[in-house]
Design a protein around this motif. Sequence first.
Motif, short mmCIF file in Angstrom:
data_model
loop_
_atom_site.label_atom_id
_atom_site.label_comp_id
_atom_site.label_asym_id
_atom_site.label_seq_id
_atom_site.Cartn_x
_atom_site.Cartn_y
_atom_site.Cartn_z
N PRO A 28 0.48 -1.27 0.06
CA PRO A 28 0.11 0.02 -0.09
C PRO A 28 0.83 0.71 0.08
O PRO A 28 0.51 2.65 -0.81
N LYS A 29 1.92 1.11 0.63
CA LYS A 29 2.74 2.72 0.82
C LYS A 29 3.69 2.50 -0.74
O LYS A 29 3.34 4.04 -0.82
N THR A 30 4.20 1.97 -1.41
CA THR A 30 4.42 2.47 -2.26
C THR A 30 3.79 2.99 -3.70
O THR A 30 3.88 4.03 -4.57
N PHE A 31 2.40 2.24 -3.23
CA PHE A 31 0.61 2.90 -4.03
C PHE A 31 0.55 4.03 -4.18
O PHE A 31 0.03 4.79 -4.71
N TYR A 32 0.41 4.15 -2.84
CA TYR A 32 0.61 5.39 -2.62
C TYR A 32 0.73 6.39 -2.78
O TYR A 32 0.48 7.28 -3.25
N LEU A 33 2.45 6.39 -2.91
CA LEU A 33 2.88 7.18 -3.11
C LEU A 33 3.32 7.71 -5.03
O LEU A 33 4.20 7.98 -4.91
N ILE A 34 3.26 5.95 -5.42
CA ILE A 34 2.87 6.21 -6.66
C ILE A 34 1.83 7.55 -6.96
O ILE A 34 1.83 7.95 -7.98
N THR A 35 0.44 7.01 -6.40
CA THR A 35 -0.61 7.80 -6.83
C THR A 35 -0.01 9.07 -6.67
O THR A 35 -0.73 9.44 -7.11
N LEU A 36 0.20 9.35 -5.85
CA LEU A 36 0.40 10.75 -5.25
C LEU A 36 1.68 11.72 -5.54
O LEU A 36 1.36 12.67 -5.90
N THR A 37 2.51 10.89 -6.47
CA THR A 37 3.88 12.51 -7.51
C THR A 37 3.60 11.69 -8.31
O THR A 37 4.11 12.38 -8.97
N LEU A 38 2.94 10.66 -9.33
CA LEU A 38 2.87 11.05 -11.01
C LEU A 38 1.43 10.38 -11.23
O LEU A 38 0.85 11.52 -11.86
N ILE A 39 0.73 9.63 -10.53
CA ILE A 39 -1.04 9.85 -11.28
C ILE A 39 -1.40 10.73 -10.39
O ILE A 39 -2.34 11.26 -11.52
N PHE A 40 -1.70 11.94 -9.40
CA PHE A 40 -2.31 12.65 -9.24
C PHE A 40 -1.62 13.45 -9.99
O PHE A 40 -3.11 14.25 -10.92
N PRO A 41 -0.21 14.03 -10.29
CA PRO A 41 -0.98 15.32 -10.90
C PRO A 41 -1.01 14.74 -12.43
O PRO A 41 -1.77 15.96 -13.32
N LEU A 42 -1.21 13.85 -12.85
CA LEU A 42 -1.15 13.26 -14.73
C LEU A 42 -2.92 13.88 -14.56
O LEU A 42 -3.35 14.53 -15.67
N SER A 43 -3.74 13.23 -13.82
CA SER A 43 -5.12 13.18 -13.84
C SER A 43 -5.43 14.48 -13.59
O SER A 43 -6.50 15.39 -14.13
N PHE A 44 -4.08 15.33 -12.32
CA PHE A 44 -5.23 17.25 -12.21
C PHE A 44 -5.55 17.67 -13.45
O PHE A 44 -5.50 18.19 -14.31
N ALA A 45 -3.76 17.46 -13.83
CA ALA A 45 -4.14 18.34 -15.41
C ALA A 45 -4.40 18.01 -16.40
O ALA A 45 -4.38 19.00 -17.70
N ILE A 46 -4.73 16.54 -16.57
CA ILE A 46 -5.92 16.07 -17.87
C ILE A 46 -7.41 17.39 -17.40
O ILE A 46 -7.88 17.88 -18.49
N LEU A 47 -7.35 17.27 -15.92
CA LEU A 47 -8.43 18.14 -16.06
C LEU A 47 -8.59 19.27 -15.86
O LEU A 47 -9.44 20.31 -16.46
N ALA A 48 -7.69 20.13 -14.96
CA ALA A 48 -7.64 21.66 -14.86
C ALA A 48 -7.23 22.15 -15.95
O ALA A 48 -7.46 23.24 -16.40
N HIS A 49 -6.42 21.78 -17.49
CA HIS A 49 -5.68 22.71 -18.70
C HIS A 49 -7.21 23.15 -19.23
O HIS A 49 -6.79 24.67 -19.55
N SER A 50 -7.78 22.50 -18.33
CA SER A 50 -9.37 22.96 -19.82
C SER A 50 -9.66 24.81 -18.64
O SER A 50 -10.44 25.42 -19.42
N LEU A 51 -8.92 24.81 -18.06
CA LEU A 51 -9.64 25.89 -16.18
C LEU A 51 -8.59 26.96 -17.85
O LEU A 51 -9.08 28.49 -16.84
#
Length: 317
Positions: A28-51
């Motif tokens: 869980p710790k490894t996937f939590y850090l992968i999600t926080l550092t890589l997948i979250f910025p990717l997902s945020f950029a996909i949606l927020a760029h339209s703003l």
Amino acid sequence: MDLASEELQFLSLPDILKESVSIPKQSPKTFYLITLTLIFPLSFAILAHSLFTHPILSQLQSDPVGASSDWSKLLIFQFFYLIFLFAFSLLSTAAVVFTVASLYTSKAVSFSSTISAIPSVFKRLFITFLWVSLSMIVYNIIFLGFLVLLVIAVDTQNVFLFIFSTVIVFLLFLVVHVYISALWHLASVVSVLEPVYGFAAMKKSYQLLKGMTGMGFVLVFGYLAVCGVINALFGSIVVHGGDDYGVLARIMVGGFLVGVLVIVNLIGLLVQSVFYYVCKSYHHQGIDKSALYDHLGGYLGEYVPLTSSIQMENLDA
């Protein structure tokens, strides 16, 4: 269930999703850090760029005469956005596929080891991506050609040409686009887990998809459909909903949708890893666990002598 089990070939779509969702529980710790550092910025950029692009596009529509500076801003922003999107997409893929494979081989898993392996994995994924991009360029040229044909059919009121071009455009978008996406996702896993990449990885993924095309199509289409719904909701409520929703409501909805997209992207990456093993099992292809262990260690500069050969079909569920 063991990812190497021959029973994987009999897994249904719900079983694949269930298996994929259970994987992060092993580290869980490894996937939590992968999600926080890589997948979250990717997902945020996909949606927020339209703003950021929406105000610029609105300005271009309202003042087309003095639009040169706005066009420059839009092009510069889109350029850096695509670079960011491309980089974090490959980084997320490399991290998840490497971590899942490490768990499968009982290799020690940590966030630091995953990050250490990414540079070598990234180069292989990048070359594979270039070959996929070449395929997408050819696809887009053909797609645009039939779109032009569709416009000509409308202008000339040619019923036969209109129906023909409409059917082709629909098939190209729904079938070919989804198939190339499935090919790309599987080729990405192949590039990480096998000593092939680029065109060879695409060829290998094509072979693995034989007999599994229907399942691959449903998985990719489902992922694209869910992402499309999330993007549509974000655009209608957060980006364009200023007159109908308050600031606090838009912030809360936006944060919720980003969180949902993060989960969807993580599960999508896990599913493509599991689907690779399902395809291998379906074709009765042996997986040498020790060789895979050595292959993964090579990304870290390690070498572990090959001591045994464990074939997929000989492993217990």
